[in-house]
Design a protein around this motif. Structure first.
Motif, PDB file in Angstrom:
ATOM      1  N   ALA A 155      -3.136  -9.172  -3.900  1.00 53.62           N
ATOM      2  CA  ALA A 155      -1.657  -8.622  -3.713  1.00 53.62           C
ATOM      3  C   ALA A 155      -1.817  -7.106  -3.076  1.00 53.62           C
ATOM      4  O   ALA A 155      -1.030  -6.799  -2.012  1.00 53.62           O
ATOM      5  CB  ALA A 155      -0.960  -8.350  -5.044  1.00 53.62           C
ATOM      6  N   LEU A 156      -2.803  -6.273  -3.404  1.00 48.63           N
ATOM      7  CA  LEU A 156      -3.075  -5.109  -2.602  1.00 48.63           C
ATOM      8  C   LEU A 156      -3.582  -5.504  -1.375  1.00 48.63           C
ATOM      9  O   LEU A 156      -2.985  -4.492  -0.312  1.00 48.63           O
ATOM     10  CB  LEU A 156      -4.165  -4.620  -3.569  1.00 48.63           C
ATOM     11  N   ALA A 157      -4.233  -6.403  -0.817  1.00 44.05           N
ATOM     12  CA  ALA A 157      -4.741  -6.532   0.541  1.00 44.05           C
ATOM     13  C   ALA A 157      -3.266  -6.860   1.433  1.00 44.05           C
ATOM     14  O   ALA A 157      -3.198  -6.441   2.399  1.00 44.05           O
ATOM     15  CB  ALA A 157      -5.647  -7.542   0.452  1.00 44.05           C
ATOM     16  N   ARG A 158      -2.393  -7.473   0.687  1.00 44.25           N
ATOM     17  CA  ARG A 158      -1.026  -7.859   1.413  1.00 44.25           C
ATOM     18  C   ARG A 158      -0.599  -6.526   1.901  1.00 44.25           C
ATOM     19  O   ARG A 158       0.379  -6.642   2.835  1.00 44.25           O
ATOM     20  CB  ARG A 158      -0.306  -8.990   1.049  1.00 44.25           C
ATOM     21  N   ARG A 159      -0.112  -5.994   0.694  1.00 39.29           N
ATOM     22  CA  ARG A 159       0.533  -4.595   0.822  1.00 39.29           C
ATOM     23  C   ARG A 159      -0.275  -3.726   1.823  1.00 39.29           C
ATOM     24  O   ARG A 159       0.568  -3.061   2.626  1.00 39.29           O
ATOM     25  CB  ARG A 159       0.573  -3.909  -0.605  1.00 39.29           C
ATOM     26  N   ARG A 160      -1.260  -3.505   1.620  1.00 36.29           N
ATOM     27  CA  ARG A 160      -2.244  -2.739   2.782  1.00 36.29           C
ATOM     28  C   ARG A 160      -1.962  -3.272   4.225  1.00 36.29           C
ATOM     29  O   ARG A 160      -1.928  -2.422   5.081  1.00 36.29           O
ATOM     30  CB  ARG A 160      -3.561  -2.543   2.335  1.00 36.29           C
ATOM     31  N   THR A 161      -1.965  -4.456   4.309  1.00 34.58           N
ATOM     32  CA  THR A 161      -1.847  -4.978   5.669  1.00 34.58           C
ATOM     33  C   THR A 161      -0.487  -4.892   6.339  1.00 34.58           C
ATOM     34  O   THR A 161      -0.444  -4.270   7.577  1.00 34.58           O
ATOM     35  CB  THR A 161      -2.162  -6.555   5.568  1.00 34.58           C
ATOM     36  N   LEU A 162       0.622  -4.787   5.502  1.00 35.34           N
ATOM     37  CA  LEU A 162       1.726  -4.364   5.745  1.00 35.34           C
ATOM     38  C   LEU A 162       1.998  -3.070   6.210  1.00 35.34           C
ATOM     39  O   LEU A 162       2.474  -2.803   7.161  1.00 35.34           O
ATOM     40  CB  LEU A 162       2.837  -4.946   4.656  1.00 35.34           C
ATOM     41  N   ALA A 163       1.283  -2.072   5.285  1.00 35.09           N
ATOM     42  CA  ALA A 163       1.327  -0.763   5.632  1.00 35.09           C
ATOM     43  C   ALA A 163       0.733  -0.482   7.028  1.00 35.09           C
ATOM     44  O   ALA A 163       1.303   0.213   7.968  1.00 35.09           O
ATOM     45  CB  ALA A 163       0.757   0.036   4.462  1.00 35.09           C
TER      46      ALA A 163
END
Length: 289
Positions: A155-163
């Protein structure tokens, strides 16, 4: 006292298991106790200007796991306490020399950890039945702790990728040039952002603890980069292409859903712009002096 101690122990064990279930298996992904502990960590970190940075989220999760272990260990100790030493056999140990408080805790935590040194063995039939259940609970607790960390990092990886993607689009001034781009390309970009934002909404629902993770790199901080999606939404609304405008409306809907989800954390109501500002403020770090 025997019945009271056992009832209190059973209650603690069930409370811990219930919280584990709601945190790890329930669709909401938020146990009352676990959420309260992580929020307490976050508020303490905020009071210090988030100077512990990315350690806050993992620290809160570790504190929750310790709480789960204590609930199970103390709960089982209360169940065993009225029956020590009669319900157990001792090898090389004099039970008369053991403390009335420390001995139940020792037996409970040794069984929970599935270690067992062989110095204390249950001999009462009912204890021989429930001791393996406690050991299974301990194994489940260890598995749950590992699973929890494995769940939150995607979940954190998806959020960081979007950022990072939003940061790159902002650097390229994509919003300012969107109306001049090929409509199919612009619509595809907005569609991808819509899907990514929807994924973040789901992650915050199922893994609420992911909100409380700080980012060392500003470009990977969604709290810092999320305002750029508002610029893309506004540019899409004003695009000459009907396809782009329709995609921008879909993006706007998901932005509203994400703002509603973040409201539950920042306790600020209003338009997405206000909620996202509160989100950024909540994750802001003061510089070290």
């Amino acid at each position: 006292m025997t019945a009271l101690s056992m009832l209190a122990g059973i209650a603690l064990v069930l409370v811990g298991l219930f919280d584990m279930f709601h945190t790890l298996l329930h669709p909401r992904g938020k146990g009352r106790l676990s959420h309260a502990v992580i929020v307490a960590f976050w508020k303490g970190s905020a009071a210090l200007g988030h100077r512990f940075g990315s350690a806050v989220g993992p620290g809160g999760m570790v504190a929750v796991i310790i709480l789960w272990v204590l609930l199970q260990g103390v709960g089982w100790a209360l169940i065993y306490a009225p029956h020590l030493p009669e319900a157990f056999s001792y090898s090389g140990v004099d039970p008369a020399q053991k403390g009335p408080l420390t001995e139940p805790l020792y037996v409970a935590f040794m069984t929970l950890s599935t270690l067992g040194y062989g110095d204390v063995v249950p001999n009462a039939d009912w204890v021989r039945v429930i001791a393996p259940l406690e050991a299974l609970t301990g194994f489940a607790l260890l598995t749950a702790a590992m699973t929890w960390f494995m769940q939150v990092h995607p979940a954190l990886a998806r959020r960081r990728t979007l950022a990072l993607r939003l940061a790159a689009l902002a650097d390229a001034e994509y919003a300012a040039e969107l109306s001049q781009l090929e409509p199919s390309s612009a619509a595809r970009t907005l569609e991808t952002l819509t899907a990514d934002l929807a994924g973040v909404c789901v992650d915050l629902s199922q893994h609420s603890e992911s909100y409380f993770f700080q980012e060392e790199d500003p470009e990977q901080s969604l709290a810092r980069q999320l305002p750029h999606v508002l610029e893309l939404r506004d540019a899409g609304r004003e695009a000459p292409s009907a396809d782009v405008r329709a995609t921008a409306r879909a993006l706007s809907e998901v932005i509203s859903h994400l703002a509603q989800k973040i409201q539950g954390f920042v306790k600020v109501e209003g338009e997405p712009e206000e909620v996202f500002r509160a989100y950024a403020d909540d994750h802001a770090r003061r510089q070290r002096e």
